[in-house]
Design an enzyme around this catalytic site. Structure first.
Site, mmCIF file in Angstrom:
data_model
loop_
_atom_site.group_PDB
_atom_site.id
_atom_site.type_symbol
_atom_site.label_atom_id
_atom_site.label_comp_id
_atom_site.label_asym_id
_atom_site.label_seq_id
_atom_site.Cartn_x
_atom_site.Cartn_y
_atom_site.Cartn_z
ATOM 1 N N ASP A 360 -1.549 -32.265 -11.489
ATOM 2 C CA ASP A 360 -1.527 -31.114 -10.587
ATOM 3 C C ASP A 360 -1.820 -31.610 -9.171
ATOM 4 O OD1 ASP A 360 -1.642 -28.275 -9.885
ATOM 5 O OD2 ASP A 360 -3.770 -28.654 -9.574
ATOM 6 N N ASP A 558 -7.304 -29.042 -12.755
ATOM 7 C CA ASP A 558 -8.668 -28.605 -12.464
ATOM 8 C C ASP A 558 -8.849 -27.095 -12.467
ATOM 9 O OD1 ASP A 558 -7.160 -28.178 -10.109
ATOM 10 O OD2 ASP A 558 -9.015 -28.124 -8.938
ATOM 11 N N ASP A 562 -4.370 -24.215 -14.986
ATOM 12 C CA ASP A 562 -3.978 -25.478 -15.623
ATOM 13 C C ASP A 562 -4.346 -25.508 -17.103
ATOM 14 O OD1 ASP A 562 -3.005 -26.574 -13.243
ATOM 15 O OD2 ASP A 562 -4.993 -27.254 -12.652
#
Length: 693
Positions: A360, A558, A562
């Site tokens: 990410d 995080d 996600d």
């Protein structure tokens, strides 16, 4: 932490205490067996015939009677753990090495005792007692190796202070850490450790959290700030209110996570357990066939049972049983020491198979906070433009405004005062600074103020097209500068990508940002594949598509959005500073929130699996070679005979080698300091000229 002694030693923790107790118990049993085996060996046929020992047994006893007496403590104390373990295994309807050792020691001793009582014959008390001593020695070494693998847990346990100062009834009371309860107000002086997780109620200080989170610089803490147990208060005095104590603290959770991983079984360990079961069965059947074969060949009963016992001893699956758990314990401990927490052994194995890492962008590869990346001035000095802009932005609470102020402070430009501040929602701000009218904002704000954009406006469009946010600055009705802001990459992100590429792992950046912004960061970090403009709900779908293409995917994230992707991936890796949901869903937690630790996790996984395979190869190969020798296959042609005590020595040596090979994992070279310079290419203020002197 609960169960810890006031002295703060690690021995009070149940897991560590149990390991230490077992190691001491095995040492004591071994010493008894070793000490008593020496005279038994001297007054045995080996002592008489091989060593030439001719002293008569004391008290006028026959040699075999004297050996019988000395063997009683060995069999009924030192070796009793094998009989107890065999009983438990048989009750559970399984076979393990305890069954083999119990059969070997029991059969040899019972046969010798019967021969002694009935009037003489060949006995081998020395075989049973020396066998017991060598097997116990191997187990003692194993337990010490496991204790060495628990160094990470010991280190973590020793981080928390043993005592705390609690404010009760206006007085300062020093109590043990275990006595602190939620809502207790604690006094933490400069230089002292924070006893438990808490929130600051009074005072300001810089707190060093590096021992827990890996954050290299002290973090400023003020009223309302959270502090972590075991972090170090460096400057001011703090009064904090306890929010989590005992097993609920962050440190306790880390210890529990490491222990859970060390005690869990990897898929490879389950295979080794099944192999050990069949090896024990083969050993028992092989022992019976060996005994029958030698009896049919005309050998004496003593010779046949000697070979049968040797087969049982030499095929003990000790090394096979140690092959994977020792490697797992060392691997998880090594990870914990670097702030990489594997939740279980399956995650450790899965990390070795990953060939694609999806990361990410925001909060993982980047800091999640905007920073000034470019500053272009026209007709004015850049520092003057920055000082005027910062004066206006100091009055604003917008994240972009705070980024401009941070940049101005970092460059040391003069701090000017603004008057008549006004904010225009969705457009920008304006104010009077030193008698000059300063406008900071976007094109709409400039158009409304009648400011001509000219070439600087085109430069702002160019910066915006590259994925940055362009902020225009007008002074007294004329466009004087353009600042570009962007979410800056973490210092180690480039080094992390380089380390993953060096390990043959493909890196994919996943982002919900527009394609231009995502590709700017990807180009800066050296990432080849970018998947941008992904909706939060589609991240897991993207992971699934990569898996269907044959990729073994690790997802690094995080945020709450996600979590589904972390669960979908073959290996979910959560940045430690992320949300609780992401951490709970992930298989691996990076406590230091450092992208470089992704490469560290995969490196530890590969090293651990490689060690497991080496150990399994050695364990299986050893048994394949030793079994025919133990059965006496080479005795007729070569006169090669392996007595039970020497079979036990070789078996213990095999276990020792497996344990030592696992401990060599501690020397595994990991990505880290050596790779850090690579991150120098990622400058959060790239394109911003340094302040002129």
């Amino acid at each position: 932490m609960p169960g810890r002694s006031d002295e703060g030693g690690s021995s009070g923790h149940p897991g560590v205490t149990s390991m230490d107790h077992m190691a001491r118990d095995l040492r004591n049993r071994f010493l008894v067996a070793a000490v008593l085996s020496i005279p038994i060996l001297l007054w045995s046929p080996i002592g008489r015939d091989v060593l030439g020992f001719t002293v008569a047994a004391p008290f006028g006893l026959r040699d075999d009677v004297f050996s019988l007496v000395l063997s009683l403590p060995v069999v009924f104390y030192s070796a009793w753990i094998f009989f107890d373990g065999a009983y438990r295994a048989l009750r559970a309807r399984t076979l393990d090495m305890m069954v083999l050792v119990a059969v070997a020691v029991g059969a040899g001793w019972v046969y010798s005792a019967v021969v002694t009582v009935t009037g003489g014959g060949e006995v081998f008390y020395e075989a049973t007692t020396v066998l017991t001593a060598f097997v116990l020695l191997g187990h003692w070494f194993e337990m010490r190796a496991r204790g060495g693998a628990n160094d990470a847990i010991r280190t973590l346990l020793e981080l928390a202070p043993p005592r705390a100062i609690v404010l009760r009834g206006g007085a300062q009371v020093e109590v043990s850490n275990a006595e602190v309860v939620v809502d207790d107000v604690l006094l933490v002086r400069p230089g002292a450790k924070v006893p438990v997780d808490a929130v600051v109620e009074e005072g300001e200080s810089e707190v060093d959290e590096s021992m827990v989170t890996g954050e290299s610089l002290p973090v400023h803490k003020g009223e309302g700030s959270d502090v972590i147990g075991a972090s170090v208060n460096t400057t001011g005095t703090l009064r904090v209110r306890a929010t989590k104590v005992g097993a609920d603290t962050a440190l306790a959770q880390i210890v529990a996570l490491v222990q859970e991983a060390q005690n869990s079984k990897a898929p490879g360990q389950r295979l080794a357990d099944r192999a050990a079961f069949w090896l024990v069965l083969v050993a028992l059947i092989g022992s019976g066939l060996t005994f029958a074969g030698w009896m049919l060949a005309g050998a004496s009963f003593a010779t046949a049972i000697l070979f049968a016992i040797t087969v049982v001893v030499v095929t003990c699956p000790d090394a096979l049983g140690l092959a994977t758990p020792t490697a797992i314990m060392v691997g998880t401990g090594l990870g914990a020491g670097r702030g990489v927490l594997f939740k279980n052994a399956t995650a450790l194995e899965a990390s070795a198979r990953v060939d694609t890492v999806v990361m990410d962008k925001t909060g993982t590869l980047t800091t999640g906070e905007p920073q000034v990346t470019d500053l272009v001035a026209d007709g004015m000095d850049e520092d003057e433009v920055l000082a005027l802009t910062a004066a206006v932005e100091r009055e604003s609470e917008h994240p972009l405004a705070r980024a401009v102020v941070r940049c101005a402070d970092a460059r040391g430009v003069p701090a000017l005062a603004a008057e008549g501040f006004r904010s225009v929602p969705g457009q920008g701000t304006c104010a009077e600074v030193g008698g000059r009218r300063v406008i900071v904002g976007n094109r709409r704000l400039m158009a409304g103020a009648g400011v001509e954009l000219g070439t600087l406006g085109a430069r702002g469009d160019e910066l915006a097209g590259s994925g940055r946010t362009a902020v225009l600055v007008a002074v007294d009705g004329r466009l004087a500068g353009v600042l570009a802001l962007a979410d800056a990459a973490r210092e180690t992100s480039a080094a992390a990508v380089a380390a993953l590429h060096g390990a043959g792992v493909a890196v994919v950046m996943l982002s919900g940002d527009n394609d231009a912004t995502a590709r700017r960061v990807a180009d800066q970090l050296g990432i080849d594949t970018v998947i941008a403009e992904v909706l939060p709900g589609d991240k897991a779908t993207t992971i699934g598509e990569l898996q269907r293409a044959g990729k073994r995917v690790a997802m690094v994230g995080d945020g709450v959005n996600d979590a589904p992707a972390l669960a979908q991936a073959d290996l979910g890796i959560a940045i430690g500073a992320g949300t609780d949901v992401a951490i709970e869903t992930a298989d691996v937690v990076l406590m230091r929130s450092d992208p470089l630790d992704v490469a560290t996790a995969l490196h530890i996984g590969r090293g651990t699996v490689r060690t497991m395979r080496q150990n399994l190869f050695w364990a299986v190969g050893y048994n394949a070679v030793a079994l025919p020798v133990a059965a006496g296959v080479f005795e007729p042609a070569l006169g090669l005979v392996l007595r039970p005590e020497f079979a036990a020595l070789s078996m213990s040596g095999s276990s020792f080698l497996v344990a030592m090979n696992a401990l060599l994992l501690k020397r595994l070279a990991l990505p880290g300091a050596a790779a850090a310079p690579a991150s120098a290419s990622v400058d959060p203020t790239a394109g911003v000229p340094a302040a002129r002197s």
